[in-house]
Each structure stands twice: as structure tokens, then as C-alpha cells.
Design a protein around this motif. Structure first.
Motif, PDB file in Angstrom:
ATOM      1  N   GLY A  19      13.151   7.687  -3.133  1.00 46.29           N
ATOM      2  CA  GLY A  19      13.724   8.290  -1.923  1.00 46.29           C
ATOM      3  C   GLY A  19      12.750   9.001  -1.010  1.00 46.29           C
ATOM      4  O   GLY A  19      13.149   9.850  -0.214  1.00 46.29           O
ATOM      5  N   GLU A  20      11.471   8.633  -1.063  1.00 42.11           N
ATOM      6  CA  GLU A  20      10.474   9.332  -0.236  1.00 42.11           C
ATOM      7  C   GLU A  20      10.710   9.093   1.247  1.00 42.11           C
ATOM      8  O   GLU A  20      10.779  10.026   2.039  1.00 42.11           O
ATOM      9  CB  GLU A  20       9.058   8.874  -0.641  1.00 42.11           C
ATOM     10  CG  GLU A  20       7.950   9.807  -0.151  1.00 42.11           C
ATOM     11  CD  GLU A  20       7.309   9.387   1.169  1.00 42.11           C
ATOM     12  OE1 GLU A  20       6.601  10.207   1.755  1.00 42.11           O
ATOM     13  OE2 GLU A  20       7.527   8.247   1.618  1.00 42.11           O
ATOM     14  N   GLU A  21      10.861   7.825   1.608  1.00 41.04           N
ATOM     15  CA  GLU A  21      10.997   7.480   3.034  1.00 41.04           C
ATOM     16  C   GLU A  21      12.310   7.994   3.631  1.00 41.04           C
ATOM     17  O   GLU A  21      12.435   8.131   4.844  1.00 41.04           O
ATOM     18  CB  GLU A  21      10.921   5.955   3.231  1.00 41.04           C
ATOM     19  CG  GLU A  21       9.687   5.290   2.631  1.00 41.04           C
ATOM     20  CD  GLU A  21       8.403   5.601   3.375  1.00 41.04           C
ATOM     21  OE1 GLU A  21       8.434   6.410   4.319  1.00 41.04           O
ATOM     22  OE2 GLU A  21       7.362   5.037   2.992  1.00 41.04           O
ATOM     23  N   GLN A  22      13.298   8.259   2.781  1.00 39.14           N
ATOM     24  CA  GLN A  22      14.597   8.710   3.301  1.00 39.14           C
ATOM     25  C   GLN A  22      14.662  10.235   3.433  1.00 39.14           C
ATOM     26  O   GLN A  22      15.681  10.777   3.855  1.00 39.14           O
ATOM     27  CB  GLN A  22      15.747   8.211   2.404  1.00 39.14           C
ATOM     28  CG  GLN A  22      15.749   6.711   2.116  1.00 39.14           C
ATOM     29  CD  GLN A  22      15.603   5.841   3.354  1.00 39.14           C
ATOM     30  OE1 GLN A  22      14.550   5.228   3.585  1.00 39.14           O
ATOM     31  NE2 GLN A  22      16.646   5.786   4.178  1.00 39.14           N
ATOM     32  N   ASN A  82       0.829  -1.213   0.000  1.00 39.89           N
ATOM     33  CA  ASN A  82       0.000   0.000   0.000  1.00 39.89           C
ATOM     34  C   ASN A  82       0.862   1.262   0.000  1.00 39.89           C
ATOM     35  O   ASN A  82       0.559   2.239  -0.663  1.00 39.89           O
ATOM     36  CB  ASN A  82      -0.926  -0.012   1.231  1.00 39.89           C
ATOM     37  CG  ASN A  82      -1.985   1.058   1.145  1.00 39.89           C
ATOM     38  OD1 ASN A  82      -2.590   1.250   0.086  1.00 39.89           O
ATOM     39  ND2 ASN A  82      -2.201   1.764   2.230  1.00 39.89           N
ATOM     40  N   ASP A  83       1.980   1.213   0.747  1.00 37.20           N
ATOM     41  CA  ASP A  83       2.898   2.354   0.905  1.00 37.20           C
ATOM     42  C   ASP A  83       4.208   2.041   0.211  1.00 37.20           C
ATOM     43  O   ASP A  83       5.106   1.505   0.834  1.00 37.20           O
ATOM     44  CB  ASP A  83       3.100   2.646   2.404  1.00 37.20           C
ATOM     45  CG  ASP A  83       3.981   3.856   2.658  1.00 37.20           C
ATOM     46  OD1 ASP A  83       4.248   4.603   1.713  1.00 37.20           O
ATOM     47  OD2 ASP A  83       4.405   4.040   3.814  1.00 37.20           O
ATOM     48  N   ASN A  84       4.372   2.299  -1.060  1.00 44.15           N
ATOM     49  CA  ASN A  84       3.412   3.000  -1.864  1.00 44.15           C
ATOM     50  C   ASN A  84       3.378   2.399  -3.272  1.00 44.15           C
ATOM     51  O   ASN A  84       3.350   3.123  -4.256  1.00 44.15           O
ATOM     52  CB  ASN A  84       3.771   4.490  -1.885  1.00 44.15           C
ATOM     53  CG  ASN A  84       2.682   5.333  -2.538  1.00 44.15           C
ATOM     54  OD1 ASN A  84       1.602   4.859  -2.846  1.00 44.15           O
ATOM     55  ND2 ASN A  84       3.008   6.564  -2.798  1.00 44.15           N
ATOM     56  N   GLN A 116       1.919  -0.111   8.192  1.00 49.33           N
ATOM     57  CA  GLN A 116       2.847   0.895   7.645  1.00 49.33           C
ATOM     58  C   GLN A 116       4.195   0.801   8.333  1.00 49.33           C
ATOM     59  O   GLN A 116       4.264   0.793   9.564  1.00 49.33           O
ATOM     60  CB  GLN A 116       2.331   2.324   7.899  1.00 49.33           C
ATOM     61  CG  GLN A 116       1.093   2.687   7.149  1.00 49.33           C
ATOM     62  CD  GLN A 116       0.568   4.055   7.593  1.00 49.33           C
ATOM     63  OE1 GLN A 116       1.281   4.862   8.164  1.00 49.33           O
ATOM     64  NE2 GLN A 116      -0.700   4.293   7.327  1.00 49.33           N
ATOM     65  N   HIS A 117       5.273   0.762   7.521  1.00 45.42           N
ATOM     66  CA  HIS A 117       6.634   0.871   8.086  1.00 45.42           C
ATOM     67  C   HIS A 117       6.875  -0.170   9.171  1.00 45.42           C
ATOM     68  O   HIS A 117       7.441   0.149  10.209  1.00 45.42           O
ATOM     69  CB  HIS A 117       6.863   2.277   8.691  1.00 45.42           C
ATOM     70  CG  HIS A 117       6.604   3.401   7.737  1.00 45.42           C
ATOM     71  ND1 HIS A 117       6.739   4.722   8.082  1.00 45.42           N
ATOM     72  CD2 HIS A 117       6.226   3.415   6.422  1.00 45.42           C
ATOM     73  CE1 HIS A 117       6.457   5.491   7.035  1.00 45.42           C
ATOM     74  NE2 HIS A 117       6.142   4.708   6.028  1.00 45.42           N
ATOM     75  N   GLN A 118       6.444  -1.393   8.930  1.00 47.25           N
ATOM     76  CA  GLN A 118       6.556  -2.439   9.957  1.00 47.25           C
ATOM     77  C   GLN A 118       7.338  -3.636   9.444  1.00 47.25           C
ATOM     78  O   GLN A 118       7.157  -4.047   8.295  1.00 47.25           O
ATOM     79  CB  GLN A 118       5.153  -2.929  10.370  1.00 47.25           C
ATOM     80  CG  GLN A 118       4.294  -1.884  11.043  1.00 47.25           C
ATOM     81  CD  GLN A 118       4.684  -1.621  12.488  1.00 47.25           C
ATOM     82  OE1 GLN A 118       5.546  -2.309  13.038  1.00 47.25           O
ATOM     83  NE2 GLN A 118       4.054  -0.632  13.088  1.00 47.25           N
TER      84      GLN A 118
HETATM   85 ZN   LIG Z   1       5.689   5.619   4.040  1.00 44.97          ZN
END
Ligand SMILES: [Zn+2]
Length: 450
Positions: free
Chosen positions: A179-182, A147-149, A313-315
Motif C-alpha cells: 500500500g505504499e503508492e496508495q 525498479n519501483d519497487n 516511474q508511475h507511467q
Molecule cells: Zn512509487
């Protein structure tokens, strides 16, 4: 005597819903395929991790494989429309950052569908390539990011497939950003390059998580979505802010009026979808890839699901106390992702068929019973595209434009007996075949640029 004033009032307040329904937009909405979106999300998940610092040599695992597949997919879409897309990588080496300490190529994939009348005017749809687990620096563990993303990238690919079957007046850009999460690097690189190249960006529709319908609180809902839009613009000058204090504009940035436009598109063209415009840059204290565009003054919004599930999310993938954690395929509703993709597609199409939003919109009318708006007619090839202009106004505490009047192909119009103090005003351009631009609030606070 009382009767006379009643007549005057009804003339002033009569709403004028002169918008023409567009058959082509219904066609576009119906063409978006949940099956293709499912295939693409499944493919993106199959790369194991798409972490920005993950490996790039393998053809089956990591960010390198993922971006090469996205590029190939855009190339295939372009081939199917006779080469109608310009597809390219956009990259920069980032290093010395908290989340990118060592030199790393941050590579986005961009596809441009060039407009036929006003090619230097752009509307952009984006999603993010990269994924992560609990530790933002963990580049090797499985990070499906369904889902993300992957949902946002799959939606962007599908919108390109559908819209590439048509030709538009303005350009449409499909962007898979890296590079969104960074630290929002892909968006920053793209926005800065666009500014250098003089792109006239009128709207960025950033899609970040458009597939989850089951909230952490147990709510299951596939009929609503959120559109986050900033209030005052980031690059507002001190003198512009001073002017805004006296003339208004706190709730009418171009991003807000893009959000209202998309909300309207949902009402008109997407059955069973009601969008909530949220008067915020993004979720509370959180970020997304529309922000680097907003930072440079470009209109941009975040489109996403209403009900988030933080276990997904982020897990790290795991089961703990009977709870399953991780952003896996089974947490994505493909019909819902298709619905939000259709919303993007009709909004992009409608803006790209419409003329550019009016430039240099001005307003006057203090100590007068009348309000006068003026604006500039386009001087480029768009001049013939414009059929006329539509003035909008609303009560100052109303969220959406309430009243409108078609005023013809003029560059100034006076609304008689409508007092400037009591409403907010704006103006939109309308094309020969009835496509309409977003509404522009007067002055620098609401400007979409020339
Ligand atoms: Zn995210």
C-alpha cells in the motif's frame, strides 16, 4: 611560547581511527548475488500488476499472487536456516481513503530474525510490494514496477538469505510493505503495531528504487547512492525544541546518525560506492515508507539510487514521441541493486552485532574548558556485550564525525581542554568483538530511546 600551544593543539585535534575492520562484513557484502536479485525482480514483474486494489484470487496475476510468493520465499529462506525466521502476514482493512475508497485488505509480509542477546531491539530493512501506472487508481493495466519497487523487495529477500546464515545480538526484520503508492499504509500499520508491541526500533532502512543507474538527464552512474534522513524529529515536544535552540541538535536526529553510519559502511565495505547523505526527509515534497516510522519518533532513512528516470516511474507502458515509458526490467541494473543490497546487509549486520546505541546521553561543560558526557549502561543481557564506549566530536559545520576517543567501560567521561561551544559531540557503544552502534547526539534531539 608558541611551541607549547602547538603541542597542546595536536593532542586535542588528533583523530583517533581506532575502528577495527570486520572480516565478517566483507564476507556478507561479497555474498550478495546480483543473479538472485534479477530472478526475484523478474518474478515480481511477472505478476503483471501489483497494484494494491488489483485482484487477489489469481495465482499468477495481481497483488495476492505477489504477496503469497514473497511469503513462500521467506519461508524457503527460513527452512534453509533451520527455521531462523518468524514469517507472517500483517494486514488491516483500509477504506474511505482517497486512494483506497472501498474496503481493501492491505497485506504486508514480515520476517523476523530474532536476536540472541537483546531480542526486543530491532533494525529493519524494507521494500514495497505494490506498483502503479499513470493513474494511481488503475488496478488492471500492466504495472511491472521493476525498479519501483520490486528492486527494494528483491534486495530485502536477498539480504535475508545472506544474513540468515549468521546469528546476531539484536533482531533483524525484513519487511515487504504493502500500500505504499496508495498512501504509505503498510508502513503505517507496521509502525503502529511495533509501537503497541514495544519494539525498540533503532533503525529503519527503507529501500525504494535501488536499481536505476540512468538518469532522466542522461547521466549514467553506478557508483553513488543517496541516503535521505530527516533533521529534527517529528514527535519533538515544544520544550524539547526550546532546549534544542540553546544546545543544538538540528542536524543530529537519530535518523541522521543512522545515515552517517551507513555512509561509513559504504566507505569501508562496499567498493566503488559513495553515498550522499541528504539532509531531507525524502525527495522534495515526495514520500516513502520510512516516514510512518519517523512520524512515531523511530530513526529511519530512505536508501535509493542517485539518478532517477521519471519516464520509468508511475507511467503507462507506451511509446510517445519516440520515448519509451514504463518501469520495465530493462531499466534495472542488477549489479547496482546488489551493491545497494550489500550496503543494507553490512549496515544491518553491524548494528545487530553491536550493542544498542547508548541511552540517556547527557552533556555538560558550559563556561568550562572541558566537556563531560554521560550515558546509561544497559541493564539487560546486553551488559556483557559491551566492551566500552567511543566518544565522537566534530566541528559544528562538518558533515561527518571527525574525532574519536575510546573511553573504556565507563558511564561518564570528561574531554579535557575541548570546549563544548566549538563542537558537536556524541557517543557510541562498542561490542567485545569491535562492532559499533550509531553515534548518539546528547539530549532528546538525538536519542535512540532506551
Ligand atoms: Zn512509487
Amino acid at each position: 611560547m608558541a611551541l607549547l600551544s602547538t603541542v597542546a593543539c595536536s593532542a586535542v585535534f588528533a583523530a583517533n581511527p581506532s575502528y577495527q575492520e570486520q572480516e565478517k562484513l566483507h564476507e556478507i557484502a561479497a555474498a550478495v548475488s546480483p543473479e538472485r536479485i534479477e530472478q526475484d525482480i523478474t518474478k515480481l514483474v511477472s505478476f503483471g500488476t501489483r497494484h494494491t486494489l488489483s485482484e487477489t484470487a489469481s495465482d499468477t496475476r495481481g497483488i495476492g499472487a505477489a504477496r503469497r510468493w514473497i511469503k513462500a520465499e521467506f519461508d524457503r529462506i527460513s527452512e534453509a536456516c533451520g527455521g531462523c525466521l518468524e514469517v507472517y502476514y500483517q494486514s488491516e482493512v483500509i477504506s474511505g481513503e482517497t486512494r483506497i475508497p472501498k474496503p481493501t485488505e492491505v497485506v504486508s509480509v514480515i520476517a523476523v530474525q530474532r536476536g540472541t542477546v537483546d531480542p526486543s531491539r530491532y533494525v529493519i530493512m524494507s521494500g514495497d510490494i505494490d506498483s502503479r501506472v499513470s493513474d494511481v487508481m488503475d488496478a488492471t493495466s500492466d504495472a511491472p514496477g521493476a525498479n519501483d519497487n520490486a528492486s527494494g523487495v528483491a534486495g530485502t529477500l536477498e539480504a535475508a538469505r545472506v544474513l540468515s546464515q549468521y546469528e546476531f545480538a539484536g533482531s533483524i526484520v525484513y519487511a515487504a510493505l504493502a500500500g505504499e503508492e496508495q498512501g504509505l499504509f503498510g508502513g503505517k500499520i507496521m509502525a503502529e503495531q511495533a509501537q503497541k508491541d514495544g519494539w525498540r526500533i533503532k533503525a529503519v532502512l527503507n529501500n525504494d528504487m535501488i536499481g536505476n543507474i540512468e538518469g532522466i538527464n542522461g547521466v549514467v552512474n553506478n557508483t553513488t547512492a543517496r541516503i535521505f534522513a530527516e533533521g529534527t524529529r517529528m514527535n519533538e515536544t515544544e520544550s524539547d525544541a526550546r532546549r534544542r535552540r540553546f544546545t543544538g541538535g538540528e542536524v543530529d536526529s537519530p535518523s541522521r546518525n543512522v545515515a552517517r553510519y551507513i555512509d561509513w559502511m559504504a566507505d569501508r565495505y562496499i567498493p566503488n560506492l559513495d553515498t550522499m547523505v541528504i539532509y531531507r526527509l525524502d525527495r522534495f515534497g515526495r514520500g516513502g515508507h520510512h516516514r510512518p516510522f519517523n512520524d512515531l519518533g523511530y530513526p529511519g532513512v530512505r536508501i535509493m539510487e542517485t539518478n532517477e528516470n521519471y519516464h520509468r516511474q508511475h507511467q503507462d507502458l507506451r511509446v510517445e514521441n519516440g520515448i519509451q515509458y514504463g518501469d520495465t526490467l530493462d531499466g534495472v541494473d542488477f549489479d547496482y541493486a546488489a551493491k545497494l543490497t550489500a550496503l543494507n546487509a553490512v549496515s544491518l549486520a553491524s548494528m545487530a552485532w553491536a550493542p544498542s546505541p547508548p541511552a540517556d546521553v547527557q552533556i555538560k561543560g558550559a563556561v568550562s574548558p572541558n566537556t563531560t558526557l554521560s550515558w546509561q549502561a544497559p541493564s539487560n543481557a546486553e551488559a556483557d556485550l559491551v566492551a566500552g564506549y567511543r566518544i565522537y566530536w566534530r566541528h559544528t559545520d562538518a558533515p561527518n564525525w571527525e574525532f574519536s576517543r575510546d573511553v573504556g567501560k565507563v558511564t561518564e567521561y570528561t574531554l579535557e581542554n575541548i570546549v563544548i561551544d566549538n563542537y558537536f559531540f556524541g557517543v557510541a557503544s562498542v561490542s567485545q568483538d569491535g562492532f559499533e552502534s550509531p553515534v548518539v547526539f546528547p539530549g532528546p534531539a538525538g536519542a535512540f530511546g532506551e
